[in-house]
Design a protein around this motif. Structure first.
Motif, short mmCIF file in Angstrom:
data_model
loop_
_atom_site.label_atom_id
_atom_site.label_comp_id
_atom_site.label_asym_id
_atom_site.label_seq_id
_atom_site.Cartn_x
_atom_site.Cartn_y
_atom_site.Cartn_z
N PHE A 191 0.89 -1.16 0.00
CA PHE A 191 0.00 0.00 0.00
C PHE A 191 0.93 1.20 0.00
CE2 PHE A 191 -2.18 3.27 2.59
CZ PHE A 191 -3.36 3.42 1.86
N ASP A 192 0.92 1.97 -1.08
CA ASP A 192 1.88 3.05 -1.28
C ASP A 192 1.18 4.40 -1.12
OD1 ASP A 192 4.82 3.06 -2.62
OD2 ASP A 192 3.73 4.89 -3.11
N VAL A 193 1.89 5.36 -0.53
CA VAL A 193 1.31 6.68 -0.22
C VAL A 193 2.25 7.79 -0.70
CG1 VAL A 193 0.50 8.20 1.64
CG2 VAL A 193 0.27 5.71 1.87
N VAL A 194 1.66 8.81 -1.34
CA VAL A 194 2.39 10.00 -1.74
C VAL A 194 1.63 11.21 -1.20
CG1 VAL A 194 3.22 11.42 -3.66
CG2 VAL A 194 3.27 8.92 -3.84
N VAL A 195 2.37 12.14 -0.59
CA VAL A 195 1.79 13.39 -0.09
C VAL A 195 2.56 14.54 -0.72
CG1 VAL A 195 1.25 14.80 1.93
CG2 VAL A 195 1.15 12.30 2.10
N ASP A 196 1.85 15.44 -1.38
CA ASP A 196 2.48 16.59 -2.04
C ASP A 196 2.79 17.66 -1.01
OD1 ASP A 196 3.28 18.73 -3.60
OD2 ASP A 196 1.66 18.50 -5.06
N LEU A 197 4.08 17.92 -0.77
CA LEU A 197 4.51 18.93 0.20
C LEU A 197 5.24 20.09 -0.46
CD1 LEU A 197 5.57 16.62 3.16
CD2 LEU A 197 3.40 17.81 2.77
N ARG A 198 4.94 20.32 -1.75
CA ARG A 198 5.53 21.45 -2.48
C ARG A 198 4.61 22.64 -2.32
NH1 ARG A 198 5.47 18.41 -8.03
NH2 ARG A 198 3.47 17.87 -7.09
N PRO A 199 5.02 23.67 -1.56
CA PRO A 199 4.13 24.81 -1.29
C PRO A 199 3.58 25.50 -2.53
CG PRO A 199 6.05 24.90 0.13
CD PRO A 199 6.29 23.79 -0.85
N ASP A 200 4.31 25.49 -3.63
CA ASP A 200 3.86 26.16 -4.85
C ASP A 200 3.06 25.24 -5.78
OD1 ASP A 200 5.09 28.47 -3.97
OD2 ASP A 200 6.96 28.04 -5.03
N CYS A 256 7.69 15.64 -2.63
CA CYS A 256 6.57 14.85 -2.12
C CYS A 256 7.09 13.84 -1.11
CB CYS A 256 5.87 14.10 -3.27
SG CYS A 256 5.01 15.18 -4.42
N ALA A 257 6.33 13.65 -0.04
CA ALA A 257 6.66 12.61 0.93
C ALA A 257 6.15 11.28 0.39
CB ALA A 257 6.02 12.92 2.28
N HIS A 258 6.86 10.22 0.73
CA HIS A 258 6.52 8.89 0.22
C HIS A 258 6.67 7.86 1.34
CE1 HIS A 258 7.70 4.99 -1.65
NE2 HIS A 258 6.59 5.26 -2.32
N GLY A 259 5.80 6.87 1.32
CA GLY A 259 5.90 5.76 2.25
C GLY A 259 5.05 4.61 1.77
N PHE A 260 5.20 3.46 2.42
CA PHE A 260 4.39 2.30 2.06
C PHE A 260 4.29 1.33 3.21
CE2 PHE A 260 8.68 1.04 0.83
CZ PHE A 260 8.77 -0.26 1.33
N GLN A 261 3.32 0.41 3.09
CA GLN A 261 3.18 -0.68 4.04
C GLN A 261 3.16 -1.99 3.28
OE1 GLN A 261 -0.55 -1.28 6.30
NE2 GLN A 261 0.75 -1.68 8.08
N ALA A 262 3.95 -2.96 3.72
CA ALA A 262 3.97 -4.29 3.10
C ALA A 262 2.69 -5.03 3.45
CB ALA A 262 5.19 -5.08 3.57
N LEU A 263 2.03 -5.56 2.43
CA LEU A 263 0.77 -6.27 2.62
C LEU A 263 0.93 -7.78 2.51
CD1 LEU A 263 -1.60 -3.97 0.52
CD2 LEU A 263 -1.10 -3.89 2.98
N THR A 264 2.08 -8.24 2.07
CA THR A 264 2.34 -9.67 1.90
C THR A 264 3.47 -10.10 2.83
OG1 THR A 264 3.73 -9.08 0.01
CG2 THR A 264 1.49 -9.81 -0.48
N ASP A 265 3.67 -11.41 2.96
CA ASP A 265 4.70 -11.92 3.87
C ASP A 265 6.06 -11.29 3.58
OD1 ASP A 265 2.89 -13.45 5.25
OD2 ASP A 265 3.36 -15.29 4.16
N LEU A 266 6.38 -11.12 2.31
CA LEU A 266 7.57 -10.40 1.88
C LEU A 266 7.17 -9.47 0.75
CD1 LEU A 266 10.44 -13.06 1.70
CD2 LEU A 266 10.12 -11.29 3.42
N ALA A 267 7.74 -8.27 0.74
CA ALA A 267 7.52 -7.32 -0.35
C ALA A 267 8.84 -6.63 -0.66
CB ALA A 267 6.46 -6.29 0.03
N ASP A 268 9.24 -6.71 -1.92
CA ASP A 268 10.45 -6.04 -2.38
C ASP A 268 10.04 -4.78 -3.15
OD1 ASP A 268 11.95 -8.09 -1.32
OD2 ASP A 268 12.38 -9.04 -3.25
N VAL A 269 10.62 -3.65 -2.77
CA VAL A 269 10.33 -2.38 -3.43
C VAL A 269 11.63 -1.83 -3.99
CG1 VAL A 269 9.49 -0.01 -3.10
CG2 VAL A 269 8.32 -1.92 -1.97
N SER A 270 11.60 -1.50 -5.29
CA SER A 270 12.76 -0.93 -5.98
C SER A 270 12.58 0.56 -6.12
CB SER A 270 12.90 -1.56 -7.37
OG SER A 270 13.07 -2.95 -7.26
N TYR A 271 13.67 1.29 -5.95
CA TYR A 271 13.67 2.75 -6.06
C TYR A 271 14.73 3.16 -7.06
CZ TYR A 271 12.03 2.04 -1.24
OH TYR A 271 11.38 1.61 -0.12
#
Length: 186
Positions: free
Chosen positions: A82-91, A117-132
């Motif tokens: 479950f991935d989350v993005v929050v826009d923190l750019r004042p303009d 933008c702030a970013h975060g996520f929560q793993a929903l499966t026993d293992l989750a690999d996230v590439s950046y």
């Protein structure tokens, strides 16, 4: 591969691959410089690739960088998050908007997160690999974290958080991060 704009976060995109499926499994392109360039993102502007592995319930975030910020391409290569993005750019016209995504190894969809933008996520499966894939070398001195459970963000994490880093567990509220990145009084 096609690029799909994310209306709630100005400048964010989902890159949806076209998997070729047969009895062996699938094959798909996860990065296409022409598609990326076609939406105004410099395909040569990325400096580092990283991967994280998380167990079910782990929350990583909410993270961003001060200074010039950090744009990133994020993809769940195995498992589901479950991935989350929050826009923190004042303009930005979408300042303080948040958007949620389900990223999975099944779809191989890549999310472009604009700098600021702030970013975060929560793993929903026993293992989750996230590439950046990030657009400039990491500098720990610029790391910022925001409380994952800040009531102002009201992120509906799907599972009770099981494990958090010390940094994420003790992260300050959104108002403190806004003051640090832009001098905005929240």
């Amino acid at each position: 591969m096609k690029a799909i704009p994310v209306p709630a976060i100005a400048g964010a995109y989902l890159f949806e691959p076209t998997p070729h499926v047969d009895e062996r499994g699938f094959f798909c392109r996860t990065f296409d410089r022409e598609v990326v360039a076609g939406v105004g993102i410099d395909p040569d502007g990325f400096a580092q690739d990283s991967v994280s592995r998380s167990v079910r319930g782990v929350v990583r975030g909410m993270h961003l960088r001060s200074g010039a910020g950090e744009a990133k391409l994020v993809r769940c290569s195995s498992g589901e998050v479950f991935d989350v993005v929050v826009d923190l750019r004042p303009d930005s016209p979408t300042f303080r908007n948040r958007e949620f995504f389900l990223l999975s190894g099944e779809t191989q969809v890549t999310l472009y997160v604009p700098a600021g933008c702030a970013h975060g996520f929560q793993a929903l499966t026993d293992l989750a690999d996230v590439s950046y894939r990030i657009d400039r070398p990491h500098d720990p001195a610029e790391d910022l974290a925001i409380a994952f459970d800040d009531p102002e963000l009201a992120i509906p994490w799907p599972l009770p958080p099981t494990l958090l880093s010390e940094r994420d567990r003790t992260a300050p509220p959104l108002s403190a991060a806004l003051t640090r990145i832009s001098g905005v009084i929240a």
